[in-house]
Design a protein around this motif. Structure first.
Motif, PDB file in Angstrom:
ATOM      1  N   GLU A 185       0.829  -1.204   0.000  1.00  0.00           N
ATOM      2  CA  GLU A 185       0.000   0.000   0.000  1.00  0.00           C
ATOM      3  C   GLU A 185       0.866   1.256   0.000  1.00  0.00           C
ATOM      4  O   GLU A 185       0.549   2.232  -0.688  1.00  0.00           O
ATOM      5  N   ARG A 186       1.976   1.235   0.743  1.00  0.00           N
ATOM      6  CA  ARG A 186       2.872   2.398   0.772  1.00  0.00           C
ATOM      7  C   ARG A 186       3.513   2.620  -0.594  1.00  0.00           C
ATOM      8  O   ARG A 186       3.647   3.758  -1.052  1.00  0.00           O
ATOM      9  N   LEU A 187       3.889   1.535  -1.230  1.00  0.00           N
ATOM     10  CA  LEU A 187       4.494   1.643  -2.570  1.00  0.00           C
ATOM     11  C   LEU A 187       3.499   2.253  -3.559  1.00  0.00           C
ATOM     12  O   LEU A 187       3.855   3.133  -4.350  1.00  0.00           O
ATOM     13  N   VAL A 188       2.254   1.775  -3.520  1.00  0.00           N
ATOM     14  CA  VAL A 188       1.218   2.269  -4.428  1.00  0.00           C
ATOM     15  C   VAL A 188       0.960   3.751  -4.196  1.00  0.00           C
ATOM     16  O   VAL A 188       0.797   4.536  -5.153  1.00  0.00           O
ATOM     17  N   ASN A 189       0.944   4.167  -2.954  1.00  0.00           N
ATOM     18  CA  ASN A 189       0.684   5.575  -2.629  1.00  0.00           C
ATOM     19  C   ASN A 189       1.797   6.502  -3.107  1.00  0.00           C
ATOM     20  O   ASN A 189       1.574   7.703  -3.294  1.00  0.00           O
ATOM     21  N   GLU A 190       2.990   5.952  -3.313  1.00  0.00           N
ATOM     22  CA  GLU A 190       4.114   6.758  -3.787  1.00  0.00           C
ATOM     23  C   GLU A 190       4.074   6.971  -5.305  1.00  0.00           C
ATOM     24  O   GLU A 190       4.738   7.862  -5.830  1.00  0.00           O
ATOM     25  N   VAL A 191       3.296   6.158  -6.005  1.00  0.00           N
ATOM     26  CA  VAL A 191       3.217   6.269  -7.474  1.00  0.00           C
ATOM     27  C   VAL A 191       2.357   7.476  -7.834  1.00  0.00           C
ATOM     28  O   VAL A 191       1.231   7.627  -7.351  1.00  0.00           O
ATOM     29  N   GLN A 192       2.890   8.342  -8.695  1.00  0.00           N
ATOM     30  CA  GLN A 192       2.199   9.568  -9.080  1.00  0.00           C
ATOM     31  C   GLN A 192       1.689   9.475 -10.528  1.00  0.00           C
ATOM     32  O   GLN A 192       2.270   8.763 -11.348  1.00  0.00           O
ATOM     33  N   PRO A 193       0.591  10.203 -10.836  1.00  0.00           N
ATOM     34  CA  PRO A 193       0.020  10.137 -12.192  1.00  0.00           C
ATOM     35  C   PRO A 193       1.010  10.471 -13.310  1.00  0.00           C
ATOM     36  O   PRO A 193       0.895   9.933 -14.410  1.00  0.00           O
ATOM     37  N   ASP A 194       1.982  11.336 -13.030  1.00  0.00           N
ATOM     38  CA  ASP A 194       2.925  11.731 -14.075  1.00  0.00           C
ATOM     39  C   ASP A 194       4.188  10.884 -14.102  1.00  0.00           C
ATOM     40  O   ASP A 194       5.109  11.159 -14.877  1.00  0.00           O
ATOM     41  N   ASP A 195       4.258   9.840 -13.270  1.00  0.00           N
ATOM     42  CA  ASP A 195       5.371   8.890 -13.341  1.00  0.00           C
ATOM     43  C   ASP A 195       5.257   8.076 -14.632  1.00  0.00           C
ATOM     44  O   ASP A 195       4.150   7.804 -15.115  1.00  0.00           O
ATOM     45  N   ILE A 196       6.394   7.659 -15.157  1.00  0.00           N
ATOM     46  CA  ILE A 196       6.369   6.783 -16.334  1.00  0.00           C
ATOM     47  C   ILE A 196       5.774   5.438 -15.922  1.00  0.00           C
ATOM     48  O   ILE A 196       6.265   4.787 -14.994  1.00  0.00           O
ATOM     49  N   ALA A 197       4.711   5.027 -16.589  1.00  0.00           N
ATOM     50  CA  ALA A 197       4.070   3.736 -16.301  1.00  0.00           C
ATOM     51  C   ALA A 197       4.685   2.631 -17.147  1.00  0.00           C
ATOM     52  O   ALA A 197       4.961   1.529 -16.663  1.00  0.00           O
TER      53      ALA A 197
END
Length: 643
Positions: A185-197
């Motif tokens: 859950e902590r990892l997911v919360n660190e992912v931002q919309p503008d990060d390269i997917a």
């Protein structure tokens, strides 16, 4: 939920700041027992719920992290479509890392290039075949740490410390969760919309494939437009995973749209059994490249030719009605009489064709990614499939253009979907803008600056505005040629007309700087072989069939028919049949992994065939010149004798 807001507003607000891992968290929170996907295994469809889906992603993600995956690292995935491909993709993104797919048809040199360019730390292989590919170049890849294998049934003889099974990584992940239950859950919360997917590699028609960097926001806003434009897609949909997941269209259909909406993808146990699974699933949503519709249409027409006289007569009767019906629908004319006649034609003939291919329940159907003949789209519309055209662009993050009419007339790519904008330059080049456009090419700033200027992507396609304000894609700017007579023409427009024949699989037209255009043709082996058997033509291989004089006569007839629909200057005056089927897995073949034509490479590969179509003309011209010279010599000699 705010009851004053319409469902489109709610949808856009929900997706505006989302990432794919956060959408997974929403699914498992609100609909944990709802079907996420179905997989055919040993003849039985196994349903995977969102709770089970989440557990697989969480375990694999934490396993990768325990093995050393860090934010920004790259993970390559190669193999035929399967649920584990999607789990791996989303697991990587959940850790803040970057996934990218490699087509299973890629040559060894392409695999090496993509691994080097992407710098993947982990390689996920479907089975032994992909393991063999990566092991052949693994020692030349300093970034590669682990080779993760999904299907290990043929791996018992392998002894390489880098190889580990997919299930073993999941086991490591479950152990890590036991130590730190909230890590995922902590990892997911660190992912931002503008990060390269993810990085989607281009097909490489003009050189080495380039890595298109797409953020979560790029992809989500790019495909939200489809859900906004077509309300029926906001309801539950069944679809079939038909393409490799390295393809942006299939990744969206089978991995991303299910997270964004209510799509349930179905996976075949083998990619070769797609036709069977279509029949069994009866999808309601179908979006796939033109080659499938062309292949199915050719098969249906070939089977109709071999049917009984009664069936043929009924079909001809139904087609007469169908042609009149679609013309009225294209013109927005509605008639109760025509509706009743078409219903009769549909149940007498067309319904059986759709049932034959498992398409009778399709409610939304689109095609794009390559030029599609007008006749192919029109034929499927007559048969009852509401096929619409669109324009997909990897650098655009999704589907920038789509036909929006209820019953669209073939021949254009439609209008910009929500979130996109478009315009044409003075030269007619199509530019696409909006939030979905890509971040740039991976490690290639120079290439990025050539195509992405300001907020616009230069597509390299020539477009024009047609009826209803729709955009029509004419051709690739680089492919348009001018003949020796000064006539500028689009090879793809000529090729589309000829590919409407059920006996022709591929056509490549040449003619720059020449007196007239010529064409190289790849026969459709399935339909031509059926024709050969019914006409007593004996053959032993693709080559012997392609080179048979009777087959040449058949294709000559098809070319002549197609030429009647072209302006005189656009008609290929000569053609040759290539002696070998185009195989994406053949490194020497002039096609990409997605069967897109590499035109320059095609010319080099078949230069002798192409030039042979102009040699006769050159010899005639030389002979004519020599004839004049001979006349002058004779006349000169006669004058000398008189003197």
């Amino acid at each position: 939920m705010d009851l004053l807001k319409d469902d489109v507003t709610v949808l856009k607000e929900r997706l505006a700041s989302a990432t794919f891992p956060s959408l997974l968290m929403q699914k498992v929170k609100h609909t944990p027992l709802q079907a996420a996907l179905r997989e055919k295994d040993l003849g039985i469809y196994r349903e995977i719920t969102w709770q089970q889906y989440f557990q697989r992603v969480e375990s694999f993600c934490l396993g990768l992290v325990e093995l050393g995956l860090e934010r920004g690292d790259r993970v390559a995935i190669m193999g035929d479509p399967c649920p584990e491909w999607i789990y791996a993709d989303l697991s990587v993104q959940s850790a803040g890392a970057i996934s990218y797919g490699i087509f299973s048809t890629s040559s060894l040199s392409e695999v090496k290039h993509l691994m080097e360019n992407g710098g993947a730390k982990f390689f996920v292989a479907e089975d032994q075949e992909q393991v063999d590919n990566i092991l052949a170049v693994a020692d030349q890849l300093p970034c590669l740490k682990k080779i993760i294998v999904i299907d290990t049934r043929a791996m018992f003889m392998y002894n390489d410390s880098r190889i580990i099974s997919f299930s073993e990584v999941e086991k490591i992940g479950r152990q890590r969760k036991g130590i730190d239950p909230n890590l995922f859950e902590r990892l997911v919360n660190e992912v931002q919309p503008d990060d390269i997917a993810t990085i989607i590699y281009t097909s490489g028609t003009t050189g080495s494939p380039k890595g298109v960097m797409l953020s979560h926001r790029n992809i989500i806003t790019g495909w939200t437009g489809l859900l906004v434009a077509f309300p029926q897609l906001r309801k539950s949909q069944r679809n079939v995973c038909m393409l490799e997941l390295a393809h942006i269209m299939e990744r969206a259909n089978s991995a991303y749209l299910p997270l964004m909406g209510n799509f349930i993808p179905h996976f075949a146990d083998e990619i070769e059994s797609i036709q069977e699974i279509l029949f069994e699933v009866s999808p309601t949503y179908l979006a796939t490249p033109p080659r499938f519709f062309q292949k199915w249409a050719a098969q249906a027409l070939s089977e109709m030719e071999e049917s009984t006289l009664l069936k043929k007569a009924i079909y001809r009767f139904a087609m007469a009605i169908g042609r009149g019906y679609v013309r009225k629908r294209w013109n927005n004319e509605k008639s109760l009489i025509w509706e009743a006649l078409y219903r009769l034609a549909y149940w007498l003939s067309f319904r059986h064709i759709l049932d034959r291919f498992g398409l009778a329940r399709v409610k939304f159907c689109s095609t794009g990614a390559a030029p599609v003949p007008f006749e192919t789209v029109a034929l499927w519309q007559i048969w009852g499939l509401r096929l619409r055209e669109g324009f997909g662009l990897t650098e655009g993050g999704g589907l920038p253009l789509m036909q929006l009419e209820d019953f669209p007339k073939p021949g254009n790519a439609g209008k910009p979907l929500d979130g996109y904008e478009s315009k044409l330059t003075e030269e007619g080049e199509l530019l696409i803008g909006g939030a979905p456009i890509f971040l740039g090419y991976w490690q290639d700033e120079e290439a990025t600056n050539k195509i992405k200027r300001g907020s616009w992507v230069h597509t390299g396609d020539i477009g024009k505005i047609v009826e209803g304000g729709n955009l029509s894609i004419v051709d690739r700017l680089k492919d348009v040629f001018t003949t020796a007579g000064g006539k500028t023409m689009s090879p793809s427009e000529i090729e589309k007309v000829h590919k409407s024949s059920s006996y022709i699989s591929e056509v490549v037209v040449f003619g720059h700087g020449r007196k007239y255009p010529v064409g190289l043709i790849e026969i459709n082996f399935n339909t031509v072989s059926e024709w050969a058997r019914s006409h007593g033509v004996i053959y032993g291989s693709f080559t012997s069939l392609a080179e048979h004089p009777k087959v040449y006569e058949l294709i000559a007839h098809e070319v002549a028919k197609a030429n009647t629909r072209l302006a005189r200057a656009e008609q290929p005056k000569k053609f040759r049949i290539i002696p070998k089927e185009l195989d994406p897995e053949d490194e020497a073949a002039p096609v990409t992994a997605t069967r897109k034509i590499q035109r320059d490479k095609f010319y080099r590969r078949f230069k002798d065939l192409i030039e042979s179509m102009y040699i006769a003309e050159e010899e005639e011209r030389i002979s004519a010149e020599l004839g004049l010279l001979e006349d002058e010599v004779v006349e000169s000699e006669q004058k000398a004798k008189i003197v």
